[in-house]
Design a protein around this motif. Structure first.
Motif, short mmCIF file in Angstrom:
data_model
loop_
_atom_site.label_atom_id
_atom_site.label_comp_id
_atom_site.label_asym_id
_atom_site.label_seq_id
_atom_site.Cartn_x
_atom_site.Cartn_y
_atom_site.Cartn_z
N ALA A 254 0.80 -1.23 0.00
CA ALA A 254 0.00 0.00 0.00
C ALA A 254 0.83 1.28 0.00
N VAL A 297 -4.14 0.13 7.06
CA VAL A 297 -3.63 0.05 5.68
C VAL A 297 -4.09 1.24 4.83
N SER A 298 -3.65 1.24 3.56
CA SER A 298 -4.11 2.16 2.51
C SER A 298 -4.02 3.64 2.91
N PRO A 318 -13.60 -2.46 8.85
CA PRO A 318 -12.78 -1.48 8.15
C PRO A 318 -13.53 -0.16 7.95
N ALA A 341 -13.34 1.40 2.51
CA ALA A 341 -11.91 1.17 2.24
C ALA A 341 -11.45 2.04 1.07
N SER A 342 -10.17 1.88 0.71
CA SER A 342 -9.56 2.53 -0.47
C SER A 342 -9.74 4.05 -0.51
N GLU A 385 -15.12 -0.13 -7.18
CA GLU A 385 -14.09 0.00 -6.14
C GLU A 385 -12.88 0.76 -6.66
N TYR A 386 -11.94 0.97 -5.75
CA TYR A 386 -10.61 1.55 -6.05
C TYR A 386 -10.66 2.89 -6.78
N ASN A 430 -7.02 -1.75 -9.08
CA ASN A 430 -6.10 -0.75 -8.55
C ASN A 430 -5.71 0.31 -9.59
N ASP B 126 -14.67 -11.10 6.63
CA ASP B 126 -13.98 -10.04 7.38
C ASP B 126 -13.60 -10.49 8.80
N SER B 164 -11.30 -4.36 -0.22
CA SER B 164 -10.08 -3.84 -0.86
C SER B 164 -8.97 -4.88 -0.77
N ASN B 165 -8.18 -4.97 -1.83
CA ASN B 165 -7.14 -6.01 -1.82
C ASN B 165 -6.03 -5.69 -0.82
N GLU B 166 -5.82 -4.39 -0.53
CA GLU B 166 -4.80 -4.06 0.48
C GLU B 166 -5.27 -4.48 1.87
N TYR B 167 -6.52 -4.18 2.18
CA TYR B 167 -7.06 -4.60 3.47
C TYR B 167 -7.04 -6.13 3.56
N ALA B 170 -3.81 -7.65 4.63
CA ALA B 170 -3.63 -7.59 6.07
C ALA B 170 -4.51 -8.62 6.77
#
Lengths: 438, 224
Positions: A254, A297-298, A318, A341-342, A385-386, A430, B126, B164-167, B170
């Protein structure tokens, strides 16, 4: 990187000194609530000599102009069948020859005309923009390059058109980096904002993720499992040199560049838990910013570098949080769903885009950096997403699974004008919009 | 009278000289015979030696030999050869039997290894907490690991495609850590266990529904 990718528009010169001082007048106030689309006519450029097989170049110039001005959302592009003056082979050149009355009578307020010449592999394009209403010339540019530079030349002229009308240059010559699994592996690729000119950046035959452009547009940071572990890499795409900058035990993921391009916020788990750290560009560990039991993260920097928004599950799910650049003053920003997220901070600092799970699907949202004014930009179209902002903050790129596989899309910052860009095999994810490129 | 005497003398002389000649002849014949015998003996010895060293050349060497004694030696060598062959066959059979037993054991072991590697534990969306089912599977893995103290394992943490792929990278790490924590608490040496997260990047089932997602939210075990 192909040398042709960054071509050489040998010179770009202002052909005519414009007495209209177009920059001083804003024709379109994009941010005004009473904003209306500006009616514009695009004519086919005249071929002044050389080969143009079946009028391919003429057609491509017209298509790129139409596409870019449509994407901008600022113009109504007049149907060529309404033109009184024949659109093909219309005269270019002398301003005096244009009968502005022919254009204003059909409701056109701006006009794009031009010509090109393709000789011995050299392509020369001359493009001009006129204010029909006031009957005057606004801006003209002459571009010289090779055949493959055609799209780039027109993208640049569209940037000028936007500058003339809004006081802000367009972003039509920017690029988007993304991940695609079309080769069977996940590799990083770069395309023009309109999906053309795809270039493969990695060939790790592994899993490469999370591309992030450096602020100067010369480097891309990313995560790759090339050596078995998720490590961080930085690739200089100008000189084609790649360095593994961080390979601590556990996660090295990330990456987010600090606005000055000298350091990055990243997530590492070398101390047992995924936390946000700041590393310098060579991977030297500088500072740990988060310290709690949850996943952090992120990270994404505010454009002034004073704050970082990030994802944490410290309260169970999250959510998006914000903290200052020292890791203090942590505030939770999202409360509305069980999964957000993101986050991506807008280039002007006024918004944070993110994705959130509601009614079984992920969608793109924006909010103010204090968590207020949450707006949903996508709906009823599979998982979206993203998000990633264009450098002027007017557009977002994102992935959507509305057609089955995940694909790259762009839209305006208000959610309008959603369109898929490119047509690639497999799944893409991404996407990261480049800064303005030199 | 004198004439008769000289005839007698001549006859006598002839007899003597003839007998001397015969004598000489027989001595020469004897000497030749001894020499021949000696040669034969040498040849036999040579054959014997060669037989010992290189039984393959038996035929080549015995061909020029015609005597009974060398035939005998050849037969003996053949007998010895057959005996050796039988012994070799006996040994081969024993070896095969042993190998079959070993292979059987290896197959059983491989099956157990395979079961160890292919039995994933699963997680809720999750989440990285261990379900009761996951704990049962992990308990079995602990006992197997305790019976194979020489083996090291790697635990891979995986997620489904949502989020999310980053989350998820983790989260996958959390999942592999949960499994490792269980093994270590149950007495498996921490140095024998390593972890890696693949997030959502290596789905077991490429589908996009809850069935696929449930399969993909897993910790996978690999023997290193």
């Amino acid at each position: 990187m192909k040398k042709t990718g960054y071509i050489f528009i040998i010179f770009i010169c202002l052909l005519f000194f414009s007495p209209a001082l177009s920059h001083t007048k804003t024709y379109i106030d994009i941010d005004s609530p009473s904003f209306r689309r500006f009616p514009i006519a695009i004519t086919y450029f005249k071929n002044l000599g050389g080969k143009d097989n079946k009028g391919d170049m003429s057609k491509e110039i017209f298509e790129v102009l139409t596409q870019d001005l449509e994407v901008s959302g600022l113009f109504t592009i007049m149907d060529t069948s309404l033109f009184i003056e024949s659109p093909v082979n219309s005269e270019s050149g002398n301003d005096n020859k244009i009968n502005f009355g022919d254009w204003s009578i059909i409701g056109v307020e701006a006009l794009v005309k031009g010509s090109f010449r393709f000789d011995n592999g050299n392509l020369e394009i001359e493009a001009k923009l006129y204010d029909v209403f006031h009957g005057r010339f606004l801006v003209g540019k002459r571009y010289v390059g090779e055949r493959q530079d055609l799209r780039k030349m027109i993208h640049r002229f569209c940037n000028e058109i936007l500058l003339s009308f809004t006081g802000e240059k367009g972003v039509f010559d920017t690029k988007i980096a993304f991940v695609s699994d079309e080769s069977g592996y996940k590799e990083i690729y770069v395309i023009d904002f309109d999906g053309h000119n795809m270039i493969k950046i990695t060939n790790h035959k592994s899993i490469a993720l999370s591309p992030a452009w450096s602020p100067d547009g010369k480097m891309i940071a990313f995560t790759s499992y090339k050596n078995g572990n998720p490590d961080l890499y930085v690739k200089d795409i100008i000189v084609n040199k790649e360095d593994r900058i961080s390979h601590y035990e556990g996660l090295n993921i990330a990456p987010a560049w600090f606005p000055d391009g000298r350091k990055l916020a990243v997530t590492l788990s070398l101390e047992g838990n995924p936390e946000i750290y700041v590393l310098d560009k060579d991977g030297k560990r500088l500072k740990r910013l988060t310290n709690d039991w949850g996943i952090d993260v992120s990270p994404t920097w505010s454009p002034d570098g004073k704050e970082i928004a990030f994802v944490s599950d410290r309260s169970g799910n999250p959510d998006i949080y914000v903290m200052n650049s020292q890791g203090e003053d942590v505030k939770r920003l999202t409360f509305q769903t069980k999964y957000s997220a993101s986050p991506k901070w807008s280039p002007k600092g006024d918004k944070i885009a993110f994705s959130s799970l509601a009614e079984g699907h992920f969608d793109i949202y924006t909010m103010n950096p204090d968590g207020t004014d949450v707006r949903r930009l996508t709906s009823n179209s599979g998982d979206n997403e993203y998000p990633s902002w264009s450098p002027n903050g007017r557009f977002l790129t994102f992935t959507s699974a509305r057609g089955g596989n995940k694909r790259i899309y762009i839209m305006r910052a208000d959610g309008s004008g959603q369109r898929q860009i490119g047509a690639f095999k497999g799944n893409q994810l991404n996407p990261c919009w480049s800064p303005r490129l030199q | 009278m004198v004439k008769r005497l000289s005839v007698y003398l001549l006859v006598f002389g002839l007899i003597v000289s003839f007998s001397l000649f015969l004598n000489a002849c027989s001595k020469k014949a004897l000497r030749e015979g001894i020499e021949k015998k000696e040669e034969a003996a040498k040849a036999e010895e040579k054959v014997k030696e060669e037989l010992k060293g290189e039984p393959k050349e038996e035929t080549k060497v015995s061909q020029p030999l015609k005597s009974e004694e060398t035939d005998k030696a050849a037969t003996e060598a053949q007998l010895r050869e057959e005996e050796l062959k039988k012994q070799r066959e006996r040994e081969e059979a024993a070896r095969k039997e042993e190998a079959a037993i070993k292979e059987d054991a290896a197959k059983r072991e491989a099956a157990v290894r395979e079961e160890f590697e292919n039995t994933d534990i699963h997680f809720d969306f999750d989440k990285f907490s261990l379900t009761n089912q996951a704990r049962e599977i992990l308990a079995k893995k602990v006992s197997w690991l305790q019976g194979h103290t020489d083996l090291k394992i790697k635990i891979e943490g995986h997620c489904d495609e949502r989020g999310s792929n980053e989350y998820n990278m983790a989260l996958g790490e959390r999942r592999s850590n949960s499994a490792m924590q269980y093994l270590v608490t149950a007495g498996v040496e921490a140095a024998r266990v390593s972890t890696i997260s693949y997030g959502e990047e290596k789905p077991l089932d490429p589908g996009h529904d809850e069935d696929a997602w449930a399969k993909n939210r897993r910790a996978h075990f690999k023997i290193e």
